[in-house]
Motif scaffolding. Structure first.
Motif, mmCIF file in Angstrom:
data_model
loop_
_atom_site.group_PDB
_atom_site.id
_atom_site.type_symbol
_atom_site.label_atom_id
_atom_site.label_comp_id
_atom_site.label_asym_id
_atom_site.label_seq_id
_atom_site.Cartn_x
_atom_site.Cartn_y
_atom_site.Cartn_z
ATOM 1 N N VAL A 5 -11.148 -59.544 6.826
ATOM 2 C CA VAL A 5 -10.263 -60.769 7.528
ATOM 3 C C VAL A 5 -9.989 -60.308 8.991
ATOM 4 C CG1 VAL A 5 -9.332 -61.654 5.378
ATOM 5 C CG2 VAL A 5 -8.163 -59.988 6.458
ATOM 6 N N CYS A 6 -9.971 -58.948 9.144
ATOM 7 C CA CYS A 6 -9.723 -58.489 10.677
ATOM 8 C C CYS A 6 -10.097 -57.056 10.835
ATOM 9 C CB CYS A 6 -8.184 -58.665 11.037
ATOM 10 S SG CYS A 6 -7.441 -57.394 10.200
ATOM 11 N N TYR A 32 -2.399 -61.534 7.238
ATOM 12 C CA TYR A 32 -3.896 -61.915 6.646
ATOM 13 C C TYR A 32 -3.795 -61.760 5.071
ATOM 14 C CZ TYR A 32 -5.398 -61.285 11.418
ATOM 15 O OH TYR A 32 -6.004 -61.535 12.830
#
Length: 225
Positions: free
Chosen positions: A30-31, A89
């Motif tokens: 997600v990152c 997140y």
């Protein structure tokens, strides 16, 4: 529950191969997380410009989160930031691209415990497998160039070289880890299967650092594929 992880991101081949492996195993990245020591104003380890890492995030369509820290507060700031990203997140894991250095893994696992998430090491194996791992990268479809070398093991003629079959043959003639796990060389990945756009690097110069030499690009743009 599906794993949602942050990936420690250097911008090089190990991080990119980790990303590819995680995604192909059904794990959602997600990152991307990149540390920036205040003493340098550049990425940790590779000494890369932040603009180039941002371009990688844009090309991959994955947000990049920078952790700004001093060397003295590195671990503390890393933990604090990952705790914040855990909430932002909904993270349940953090992944690292380390291959076999036990002290690196120990650090990452302790960090994950402190944050309350899982540490993942998608490329982890034996030191003897490093040549096989380099070969795996060559056949992965990703494109990388050498951007930094340690002067005690490689000279500046290696800067700017692409990770191709010639590189694979030549690196085996040197007394070092073929994957550069001890910082013998660093790379920048500019294209590949997960890249929605490719990064075009132009107008380079070699700069001298304390014990290394670095290839600096003055022009860089995203280009449609």
């Amino acid at each position: 529950m599906k794993k949602r992880v942050a990936l420690s991101w250097s911008g090089g081949k190990d991080a990119c191969l980790s990303l590819d492996t995680l995604i192909h195993n059904g794990i959602e990245v997600v990152c991307l997380v990149t540390t920036v020591p205040t003493e340098l104003g550049r990425t940790f380890g590779h000494g890369e410009k932040l603009e180039l890492v941002k371009l990688q995030g844009e090309a991959l369509e994955i947000p990049v989160e920078f952790i700004t820290t001093s060397f003295n507060e590195y671990t503390e700031r890393f933990i604090e930031t990952i705790k914040t990203l855990k909430e932002k997140y909904d993270l349940n894991g953090i992944a690292f691209g380390d291959l076999y250095l036990e002290d690196h893994r120990e650090w990452g696992e302790k960090l994950a415990v402190a944050v309350g998430i899982e540490a993942l090491y998608p490329l982890w194996g034996e030191k003897e497998n490093s040549l096989r791992m380099l070969k795996e990268f060559l056949y992965s479809g990703y494109k990388a160039t050498v951007i930094r070398v340690r002067e005690d093991v490689l000279d500046e003629t290696w800067l700017g070289r692409q990770l191709d079959h010639t590189f694979f043959d030549d690196i085996q003639t040197k007394d070092l880890c073929p994957m550069g796990e001890s910082g013998e060389y660093h790379t920048f990945v500019f294209d590949g299967p997960l890249y929605k756009k490719k990064i075009v690097l132009e107008d380079s110069e070699i700069i001298q650092l304390e014990t290394t030499k670095k290839l600096e690009f003055k022009k860089y743009i995203l280009q449609a594929k």
